[in-house]
Design an enzyme around this catalytic site. Structure first.
Site, mmCIF file in Angstrom:
data_model
loop_
_atom_site.group_PDB
_atom_site.id
_atom_site.type_symbol
_atom_site.label_atom_id
_atom_site.label_comp_id
_atom_site.label_asym_id
_atom_site.label_seq_id
_atom_site.Cartn_x
_atom_site.Cartn_y
_atom_site.Cartn_z
ATOM 1 N N HIS A 1 0.812 -1.178 -0.037
ATOM 2 C CA HIS A 1 -0.045 0.077 -0.208
ATOM 3 C C HIS A 1 0.856 1.143 0.112
ATOM 4 O O HIS A 1 0.367 2.417 -0.452
ATOM 5 C CB HIS A 1 -1.016 0.110 1.026
ATOM 6 C CG HIS A 1 -2.022 -0.852 0.604
ATOM 7 N ND1 HIS A 1 -2.081 -2.193 0.671
ATOM 8 C CD2 HIS A 1 -3.249 -0.733 0.149
ATOM 9 C CE1 HIS A 1 -3.309 -2.723 0.264
ATOM 10 N NE2 HIS A 1 -3.927 -1.659 -0.262
ATOM 11 N N ARG B 1 -10.622 3.961 -0.495
ATOM 12 C CA ARG B 1 -10.301 3.152 0.420
ATOM 13 C C ARG B 1 -10.408 4.032 1.691
ATOM 14 O O ARG B 1 -9.673 5.078 2.035
ATOM 15 C CB ARG B 1 -8.746 2.916 0.179
ATOM 16 C CG ARG B 1 -8.439 1.950 -1.072
ATOM 17 C CD ARG B 1 -6.838 1.553 -1.071
ATOM 18 N NE ARG B 1 -6.632 0.763 -2.059
ATOM 19 C CZ ARG B 1 -6.157 0.743 -3.068
ATOM 20 N NH1 ARG B 1 -6.080 1.892 -3.703
ATOM 21 N NH2 ARG B 1 -5.916 -0.372 -3.936
ATOM 22 N N ARG C 1 -15.579 1.774 0.009
ATOM 23 C CA ARG C 1 -15.420 0.619 0.612
ATOM 24 C C ARG C 1 -15.209 0.506 2.040
ATOM 25 O O ARG C 1 -14.541 1.474 2.649
ATOM 26 C CB ARG C 1 -13.911 -0.080 0.114
ATOM 27 C CG ARG C 1 -13.645 -1.653 0.446
ATOM 28 C CD ARG C 1 -12.378 -2.133 -0.289
ATOM 29 N NE ARG C 1 -11.468 -1.345 0.335
ATOM 30 C CZ ARG C 1 -10.139 -1.649 -0.040
ATOM 31 N NH1 ARG C 1 -9.786 -2.531 -1.070
ATOM 32 N NH2 ARG C 1 -8.996 -1.399 0.512
ATOM 33 N N GLU D 1 -11.313 -10.806 -4.400
ATOM 34 C CA GLU D 1 -10.228 -10.699 -4.565
ATOM 35 C C GLU D 1 -9.585 -11.939 -3.676
ATOM 36 O O GLU D 1 -8.399 -11.985 -3.493
ATOM 37 C CB GLU D 1 -9.862 -9.235 -3.739
ATOM 38 C CG GLU D 1 -10.457 -9.047 -2.354
ATOM 39 C CD GLU D 1 -9.948 -7.667 -1.811
ATOM 40 O OE1 GLU D 1 -9.178 -7.035 -2.145
ATOM 41 O OE2 GLU D 1 -10.651 -7.408 -0.748
ATOM 42 N N ASN E 1 -5.056 -7.016 -7.065
ATOM 43 C CA ASN E 1 -3.873 -7.140 -6.265
ATOM 44 C C ASN E 1 -3.867 -8.232 -5.115
ATOM 45 O O ASN E 1 -2.940 -8.962 -5.320
ATOM 46 C CB ASN E 1 -3.666 -5.630 -5.422
ATOM 47 C CG ASN E 1 -3.719 -4.653 -6.261
ATOM 48 O OD1 ASN E 1 -3.598 -4.601 -7.353
ATOM 49 N ND2 ASN E 1 -4.197 -3.240 -5.525
ATOM 50 N N ASP E 2 -5.141 -8.196 -4.405
ATOM 51 C CA ASP E 2 -5.180 -9.422 -3.636
ATOM 52 C C ASP E 2 -5.337 -10.762 -4.123
ATOM 53 O O ASP E 2 -4.744 -11.727 -3.800
ATOM 54 C CB ASP E 2 -6.132 -9.113 -2.645
ATOM 55 C CG ASP E 2 -5.599 -8.256 -1.398
ATOM 56 O OD1 ASP E 2 -4.361 -8.613 -0.887
ATOM 57 O OD2 ASP E 2 -6.350 -7.328 -0.838
ATOM 58 N N ARG F 1 2.415 -9.571 -1.577
ATOM 59 C CA ARG F 1 2.510 -8.436 -2.491
ATOM 60 C C ARG F 1 3.137 -7.316 -1.906
ATOM 61 O O ARG F 1 3.677 -6.577 -2.753
ATOM 62 C CB ARG F 1 1.051 -7.778 -2.616
ATOM 63 C CG ARG F 1 0.167 -7.249 -1.431
ATOM 64 C CD ARG F 1 -1.131 -7.014 -1.649
ATOM 65 N NE ARG F 1 -1.531 -5.558 -2.025
ATOM 66 C CZ ARG F 1 -2.612 -4.954 -2.078
ATOM 67 N NH1 ARG F 1 -3.583 -6.107 -1.778
ATOM 68 N NH2 ARG F 1 -3.008 -3.855 -2.382
ATOM 69 N N CYS G 1 -10.690 -3.108 -9.930
ATOM 70 C CA CYS G 1 -10.171 -2.066 -9.265
ATOM 71 C C CYS G 1 -8.530 -1.950 -8.762
ATOM 72 O O CYS G 1 -8.056 -1.255 -8.032
ATOM 73 C CB CYS G 1 -10.885 -1.318 -8.169
ATOM 74 S SG CYS G 1 -11.116 -2.294 -7.093
HETATM 75 C C1 PEP Z 1 -6.820 -5.151 -4.464
HETATM 76 O O1 PEP Z 1 -6.829 -6.047 -3.642
HETATM 77 O O2 PEP Z 1 -6.767 -5.390 -5.920
HETATM 78 C C2 PEP Z 1 -7.634 -3.811 -4.251
HETATM 79 C C3 PEP Z 1 -8.193 -2.948 -4.880
HETATM 80 O O3 PEP Z 1 -7.709 -3.572 -2.689
HETATM 81 P P1 PEP Z 1 -6.470 -3.132 -1.956
HETATM 82 O O4 PEP Z 1 -5.281 -2.926 -2.823
HETATM 83 O O5 PEP Z 1 -6.751 -1.940 -1.180
HETATM 84 O O6 PEP Z 1 -6.131 -4.380 -1.007
HETATM 85 MG MG MG Z 2 -7.463 -5.897 -1.583
#
Ligand code: PEP
Ligand code: MG
Length: 604
Positions: A205, A312, A348, A450, A473-474, A484, A521
């Site tokens: 993040h 977020r 979210r 995710e 991402n997740d 990650r 996203c």
């Molecule tokens: C993701 O996991 O792709 C996502 C958009 O959420 P975050 O990156 O905040 O975990």
């Molecule tokens: Mg996520």
């Protein structure tokens, strides 16, 4: 461990890391001193002592883990340095078990009822005083080590509620061992031009926040440990993943020119702001923005975002010791709704836990053995309904001021979504009883897809969701079992891995079958190279870092859906990541031309 090396080196040095946020930052280095943290002191009630001892143990565990990570990181340094740093880190780790430091702190907590942070500080002072009395130069030097370990413990106990770079001069490039998402939230791009750190990976993040704020950033730079002093001129090249310290005049000149070139390109892309994102064969694609912080709304609108596809909400919980109440959350979200001026907002619910630890929730989240798989996101919300309901009430109230959707993170089952809906229903009833202003129709409620299990259960989830947002991402992290945010496995993190792509395809198909909206996203949406593939898989909505919207739009304008479909078919026929990568490099237009050429030949 200090990154700063006291022996000043005057010649140019270049260090390699992972470029996580493109752009070039040039400025004076500001080496963050992660040591001097103000420490609160208070007396514990007898009933709190056991809990405090546990909290202290959790901080020890965390410190051990950090030191272990640093040790692994140091292994990539030249031989002499590895040995020296490894020995030092081992000594630090030794101080964390059964040592005078640990025993003393435990006694101060149990006997004097002192809070853990203050107990660590008092114990350090007492050890330092007795070492100094020994008049032995070797032993008095060890005091520095005790202080180092002690301040790490304190930082972990406090979970860093401080601004470590409040007095960095304008234009500074921040250099640190680790930059947390909470640190990044405090950065003002008008004062800070970029940052580099020893730890961290591309999809963590801090990296996402850096991209959102338009700060050039390089993470995972092992050798930073060795050679930067505050005030040195530093170049952070977030495109190539290089940090250059004390550059020569020629190198500096080169980077200044590159930086100007980037600014010119960005200006050119800005002309696309009001051009609708429509493919060459007439399909409209929705491009929205991901927001980490409310102050990004303006940048999102400027970049041409048609709304916010992912807010977020963690920002409301960062860098503070207490939790925001309903009114405060309502004010924050309502202000964003108002600033969006009729554009839709997807909010979210809180996604803390794992790497996104909110200070005020520290003890509630606790130390999971495996934080990424532990008590986080909606799991925490459902365990602590007050936390969830407070946020739902704030979102519902804000939705009276403009179009809002509610998005639930880390959903893994139908039951979780049903429970969220029950809480929402209770909250709505309560608000109506209070006579609070609410919208005529309740906001749609959707799930982040995710977790691989959620993707595979997408058909069932459509029954309890009004929309899906795919979190690539997740989804990548959990499908491939790659942390990650860990630079040591960063090369294995691949959202274009066939397994991830199949899960995306499966989710999109389920959404189409059920006729519910589906967007993507994750960071993948920001990648212009991914646009054709994702459109070919059926996606028509994306939400991304505002700064990437023009680039992705440029790509969409030059493509047709039929090209995208042909390209996606070509990609999905491959099972080898390297072949997929080659297709992405070749580009959708070239590949789809070859594919249709080949089809024509077969027809003949
Ligand atoms: C993701 O996991 O792709 C996502 C958009 O959420 P975050 O990156 O905040 O975990
Ligand atoms: Mg996520």
């Amino acid at each position: 461990m200090k990154i700063k090396n006291d022996a000043k080196i005057s010649e140019e040095q270049a260090f390699r890391g992972i470029g996580v946020s493109s752009g070039i930052a040039i400025g004076p280095a500001y080496v963050i001193d992660q040591h001097g943290v103000p420490v609160p002191e208070y007396t514990l009630a007898a009933s709190q002592i056991d809990l405090e001892l546990k909290r202290f143990q959790a901080a020890i565990n965390k410190t051990q883990k950090q030191l272990g990570q640093l040790k692994q990181k140091a292994e990539s340094l030249p031989a002499g340095a590895v040995e020296e740093i490894t020995l030092l880190l081992e000594a630090y780790r030794g101080m964390l078990s059964g040592s005078r430091l640990v025993r003393g702190v435990e006694e101060l907590i149990s006997n004097d009822k002192l809070n853990a942070e203050a107990a660590v500080q008092r114990q350090i002072s007492s050890i330092a005083a007795s070492f100094a009395a020994m008049e032995d130069s070797y032993l008095s030097a060890r005091v520095t080590d005790v202080r180092e370990v002690g301040s790490r413990l304190i930082r972990n106990l406090l979970q860093q509620q401080y601004n470590p770079f409040a007095d960095a001069p304008e234009g500074s490039v921040l250099i640190a061992e680790e930059i947390t998402p909470a640190d990044t939230a405090l950065m003002n791009p008008e004062r800070i031009s970029g940052f580099a750190a020893v730890l961290g990976g591309a999809e963590g993040h801090s990296a996402i926040m850096a991209r959102a704020l338009g700060l050039a950033a390089v993470l995972g730079v092992a050798e930073l440990i060795n050679g930067v002093n505050t005030g040195d001129t530093v170049i952070v090249d977030g495109i190539e993943g290089v940090v250059i310290v004390r550059p020569s005049a020629t190198v500096l000149q080169h980077y200044k020119q590159e930086s100007l070139k980037l600014a010119r390109e960005a200006k050119k892309l800005k002309t696309l702001k009001d051009v609708p994102a429509i493919t060459s064969d007439g399909t409209t694609i929705t491009l929205q923005a991901n927001l980490e912080l409310p102050r990004e709304v303006e940048a999102a609108i400027d970049a041409g975002a048609s709304g916010v596809g992912l807010l977020r909400t963690e920002f409301m919980f960062m860098n503070r010791p207490d939790l925001p109440d309903e009114d405060e959350q309502f004010e924050s979200i309502m202000q964003i709704v108002k600033n969006l001026d009729g554009r839709p907002l997807t909010v979210r619910t809180l996604d803390v836990g794992g790497e996104k630890l909110a200070t005020a929730l520290g003890s509630a989240v606790g130390e999971s053995i495996n934080p990424a798989l532990g008590l986080r996101a909606i799991r925490l919300g459902l365990k602590q309904p007050k936390l969830l309901e407070t946020q739902l009430a704030a979102i519902l109230r804000a939705s009276a001021y403009g179009p809002v959707r509610i998005l639930v993170p880390m959903v893994s089952s139908v039951g979780q979504m049903s429970r969220v809906r029950e809480h929402l229903f209770q909250v709505e009833r309560r608000l109506r009883r209070r006579g609070v202003k609410l919208p005529a129709a309740m906001p749609p409620v959707g799930a982040m897809i995710e977790i691989p299990g959620a993707a595979l259960a997408a058909d069932a989830l459509t029954k309890v969701c009004d929309f899906f947002a795919i979190g690539s991402n997740d989804l990548t992290q959990y499908t491939l079992a790659i942390d990650r945010g860990d630079d040591r496995v960063a090369e294995l993190y691949d959202p274009f891995h066939p397994a991830v792509l199949r899960l995306i395809q499966f989710t999109v198909a389920a959404a189409w079958r059920a006729n519910i909206p589906v967007s993507l996203c994750g960071e993948m949406a920001s990648d212009p190279q991914a646009a054709a593939l994702l459109m070919g898989l059926g996606l028509r909505e994306f939400s991304m870092s505002p700064s990437n919207i023009p680039l992705v739009k440029q790509e969409i304008l030059s493509l047709s859906i039929s090209q995208a479909v042909a390209f996606a078919e070509a990609v999905m026929s491959k099972s080898d990541e390297a072949e997929i990568c080659a297709l992405l490099e070749a580009g959708a237009k070239n590949v789809s031309q070859q594919v249709s050429g080949a089809k024509r030949k077969i027809v003949k």
